[in-house]
Each structure stands twice: as structure tokens, then as C-alpha cells.
Design a protein around this motif. Structure first.
Motif, PDB file in Angstrom:
ATOM      1  N   LEU A  17       0.745  -1.161   0.080  1.00  0.00           N
ATOM      2  CA  LEU A  17      -0.033   0.060  -0.011  1.00  0.00           C
ATOM      3  C   LEU A  17       0.831   1.477  -0.201  1.00  0.00           C
ATOM      4  O   LEU A  17       0.690   2.426  -0.639  1.00  0.00           O
ATOM      5  CB  LEU A  17      -1.125  -0.155   1.243  1.00  0.00           C
ATOM      6  CG  LEU A  17      -1.647   1.051   1.240  1.00  0.00           C
ATOM      7  CD1 LEU A  17      -2.807   1.254   0.025  1.00  0.00           C
ATOM      8  CD2 LEU A  17      -2.810   1.112   2.624  1.00  0.00           C
ATOM      9  N   GLU A  18       2.056   1.347   0.700  1.00  0.00           N
ATOM     10  CA  GLU A  18       2.849   2.413   0.718  1.00  0.00           C
ATOM     11  C   GLU A  18       3.602   2.625  -0.418  1.00  0.00           C
ATOM     12  O   GLU A  18       3.567   3.813  -1.018  1.00  0.00           O
ATOM     13  CB  GLU A  18       4.183   2.184   1.723  1.00  0.00           C
ATOM     14  CG  GLU A  18       5.064   3.159   1.946  1.00  0.00           C
ATOM     15  CD  GLU A  18       6.046   2.834   2.996  1.00  0.00           C
ATOM     16  OE1 GLU A  18       7.002   3.462   2.821  1.00  0.00           O
ATOM     17  OE2 GLU A  18       5.587   2.076   4.030  1.00  0.00           O
ATOM     18  N   LEU A  19       3.857   1.652  -1.270  1.00  0.00           N
ATOM     19  CA  LEU A  19       4.465   1.737  -2.636  1.00  0.00           C
ATOM     20  C   LEU A  19       3.480   2.184  -3.629  1.00  0.00           C
ATOM     21  O   LEU A  19       3.651   3.104  -4.479  1.00  0.00           O
ATOM     22  CB  LEU A  19       5.229   0.638  -2.903  1.00  0.00           C
ATOM     23  CG  LEU A  19       6.611   0.361  -2.189  1.00  0.00           C
ATOM     24  CD1 LEU A  19       6.971  -0.802  -2.525  1.00  0.00           C
ATOM     25  CD2 LEU A  19       7.443   1.405  -2.271  1.00  0.00           C
ATOM     26  N   LEU A  49     -10.283  -5.590  -1.229  1.00  0.00           N
ATOM     27  CA  LEU A  49     -11.485  -5.947  -0.515  1.00  0.00           C
ATOM     28  C   LEU A  49     -11.668  -5.609   0.884  1.00  0.00           C
ATOM     29  O   LEU A  49     -12.618  -5.172   1.212  1.00  0.00           O
ATOM     30  CB  LEU A  49     -11.296  -7.460  -0.415  1.00  0.00           C
ATOM     31  CG  LEU A  49     -11.321  -8.407  -1.756  1.00  0.00           C
ATOM     32  CD1 LEU A  49     -11.057  -9.915  -1.353  1.00  0.00           C
ATOM     33  CD2 LEU A  49     -12.886  -8.370  -2.178  1.00  0.00           C
ATOM     34  N   LYS A  50     -10.415  -5.247   1.520  1.00  0.00           N
ATOM     35  CA  LYS A  50     -10.448  -5.024   2.858  1.00  0.00           C
ATOM     36  C   LYS A  50     -10.996  -3.353   3.219  1.00  0.00           C
ATOM     37  O   LYS A  50     -11.533  -2.931   3.944  1.00  0.00           O
ATOM     38  CB  LYS A  50      -9.101  -4.920   3.425  1.00  0.00           C
ATOM     39  CG  LYS A  50      -8.620  -6.350   3.875  1.00  0.00           C
ATOM     40  CD  LYS A  50      -7.332  -6.609   4.584  1.00  0.00           C
ATOM     41  CE  LYS A  50      -6.965  -7.796   5.067  1.00  0.00           C
ATOM     42  NZ  LYS A  50      -5.552  -8.016   5.742  1.00  0.00           N
ATOM     43  N   TYR A  51     -10.564  -2.616   2.111  1.00  0.00           N
ATOM     44  CA  TYR A  51     -11.003  -1.071   2.248  1.00  0.00           C
ATOM     45  C   TYR A  51     -12.538  -0.964   1.328  1.00  0.00           C
ATOM     46  O   TYR A  51     -12.935  -0.089   1.472  1.00  0.00           O
ATOM     47  CB  TYR A  51     -10.006  -0.411   1.153  1.00  0.00           C
ATOM     48  CG  TYR A  51      -8.905   0.032   2.193  1.00  0.00           C
ATOM     49  CD1 TYR A  51      -8.988   1.207   2.790  1.00  0.00           C
ATOM     50  CD2 TYR A  51      -7.710  -0.673   2.245  1.00  0.00           C
ATOM     51  CE1 TYR A  51      -7.853   1.769   3.509  1.00  0.00           C
ATOM     52  CE2 TYR A  51      -6.899  -0.162   3.053  1.00  0.00           C
ATOM     53  CZ  TYR A  51      -6.754   0.831   3.664  1.00  0.00           C
ATOM     54  OH  TYR A  51      -5.551   1.378   4.273  1.00  0.00           O
ATOM     55  N   LEU A  61      -6.926   6.769  -3.004  1.00  0.00           N
ATOM     56  CA  LEU A  61      -7.353   8.099  -2.182  1.00  0.00           C
ATOM     57  C   LEU A  61      -7.849   7.955  -0.973  1.00  0.00           C
ATOM     58  O   LEU A  61      -7.911   8.449   0.038  1.00  0.00           O
ATOM     59  CB  LEU A  61      -8.635   8.471  -3.248  1.00  0.00           C
ATOM     60  CG  LEU A  61      -8.052   9.100  -4.460  1.00  0.00           C
ATOM     61  CD1 LEU A  61      -9.233   9.360  -5.488  1.00  0.00           C
ATOM     62  CD2 LEU A  61      -7.292  10.238  -4.543  1.00  0.00           C
ATOM     63  N   VAL A  62      -8.964   6.542  -0.761  1.00  0.00           N
ATOM     64  CA  VAL A  62      -9.177   6.218   0.424  1.00  0.00           C
ATOM     65  C   VAL A  62      -8.418   5.990   1.476  1.00  0.00           C
ATOM     66  O   VAL A  62      -8.425   6.405   2.631  1.00  0.00           O
ATOM     67  CB  VAL A  62     -10.294   4.930   0.393  1.00  0.00           C
ATOM     68  CG1 VAL A  62     -10.561   4.299   1.660  1.00  0.00           C
ATOM     69  CG2 VAL A  62     -11.396   5.284  -0.601  1.00  0.00           C
ATOM     70  N   SER A  63      -7.079   5.490   1.347  1.00  0.00           N
ATOM     71  CA  SER A  63      -6.241   4.952   2.196  1.00  0.00           C
ATOM     72  C   SER A  63      -5.648   6.265   2.578  1.00  0.00           C
ATOM     73  O   SER A  63      -5.083   6.527   3.830  1.00  0.00           O
ATOM     74  CB  SER A  63      -5.110   4.172   1.609  1.00  0.00           C
ATOM     75  OG  SER A  63      -4.215   4.546   0.758  1.00  0.00           O
ATOM     76  N   GLY A  68      -4.111   8.410   6.556  1.00  0.00           N
ATOM     77  CA  GLY A  68      -2.946   9.462   6.331  1.00  0.00           C
ATOM     78  C   GLY A  68      -2.007   8.898   5.568  1.00  0.00           C
ATOM     79  O   GLY A  68      -0.692   8.866   5.518  1.00  0.00           O
ATOM     80  N   GLY A  69      -2.137   8.076   4.542  1.00  0.00           N
ATOM     81  CA  GLY A  69      -1.578   7.247   3.563  1.00  0.00           C
ATOM     82  C   GLY A  69      -0.951   5.964   4.197  1.00  0.00           C
ATOM     83  O   GLY A  69      -0.533   5.037   3.606  1.00  0.00           O
ATOM     84  N   MET A  70      -1.342   5.697   5.343  1.00  0.00           N
ATOM     85  CA  MET A  70      -0.953   4.572   6.159  1.00  0.00           C
ATOM     86  C   MET A  70      -1.623   4.361   7.502  1.00  0.00           C
ATOM     87  O   MET A  70      -1.599   4.264   8.239  1.00  0.00           O
ATOM     88  CB  MET A  70       0.749   4.134   6.058  1.00  0.00           C
ATOM     89  CG  MET A  70       1.289   3.963   4.971  1.00  0.00           C
ATOM     90  SD  MET A  70       0.559   2.525   4.195  1.00  0.00           S
ATOM     91  CE  MET A  70       0.885   1.131   5.203  1.00  0.00           C
TER      92      MET A  70
END
Length: 70
Positions: A17-19, A49-51, A61-63, A68-70
Motif C-alpha cells: 500500500l505504501e508503494l 476487498l479490505k477497503y 485516495l481512500v487510504s 493518512g497514507g498508512m
């Protein structure tokens, strides 16, 4: 879309997710994490799926908004 705590993600999902948020492609993520493109694809699918979202752009965008990105 549901609220997700970062702790609900595996360590590797957090790495992916970070990358992903940085705009990396699956191939680039795979190279940086030294895993296969297929494994990255599976992690991205799990994150979707989790989001509770349908595509990577919405995931990014949602994460960013929720965690806050993580």
C-alpha cells in the motif's frame, strides 16, 4: 467503503500500500519488495476487498484519507 484500521493489514499489505500510494506499478512494487508480480496482484486484490473499493485509484485516495497514507 468502510473504515479500516491500519492494524487490520498484514505487514506485506502495508508495504504494498505504501508503494502503491507513491504511484508504483505492480512490477515496480514487486522489484522493490523482491516478490513476484502475481503476489503483488494478490496483495492489491486483498487491499481492495479490505477497503471495500473497486480500483487502485480509489484505494489510494481512500487510504490517504482514512489513514493518512498508512
Amino acid at each position: 467503503m468502510r473504515k479500516l484500521k491500519v492494524s487490520a493489514l498484514t505487514c506485506r499489505e502495508k508495504d504494498v500500500l505504501e508503494l502503491l500510494v507513491l504511484g508504483c506499478t505492480n512490477k515496480k512494487i514487486a522489484q522493490q519488495l523482491r516478490i513476484s508480480d502475481f503476489t503483488v496482484r494478490d496483495h492489491v486484490f486483498s487491499l481492495l476487498l479490505k477497503y471495500g473499493v473497486k480500483n487502485r485509484m480509489t484505494l489510494m485516495l481512500v487510504s490517504e484519507r482514512l489513514n493518512g497514507g498508512m
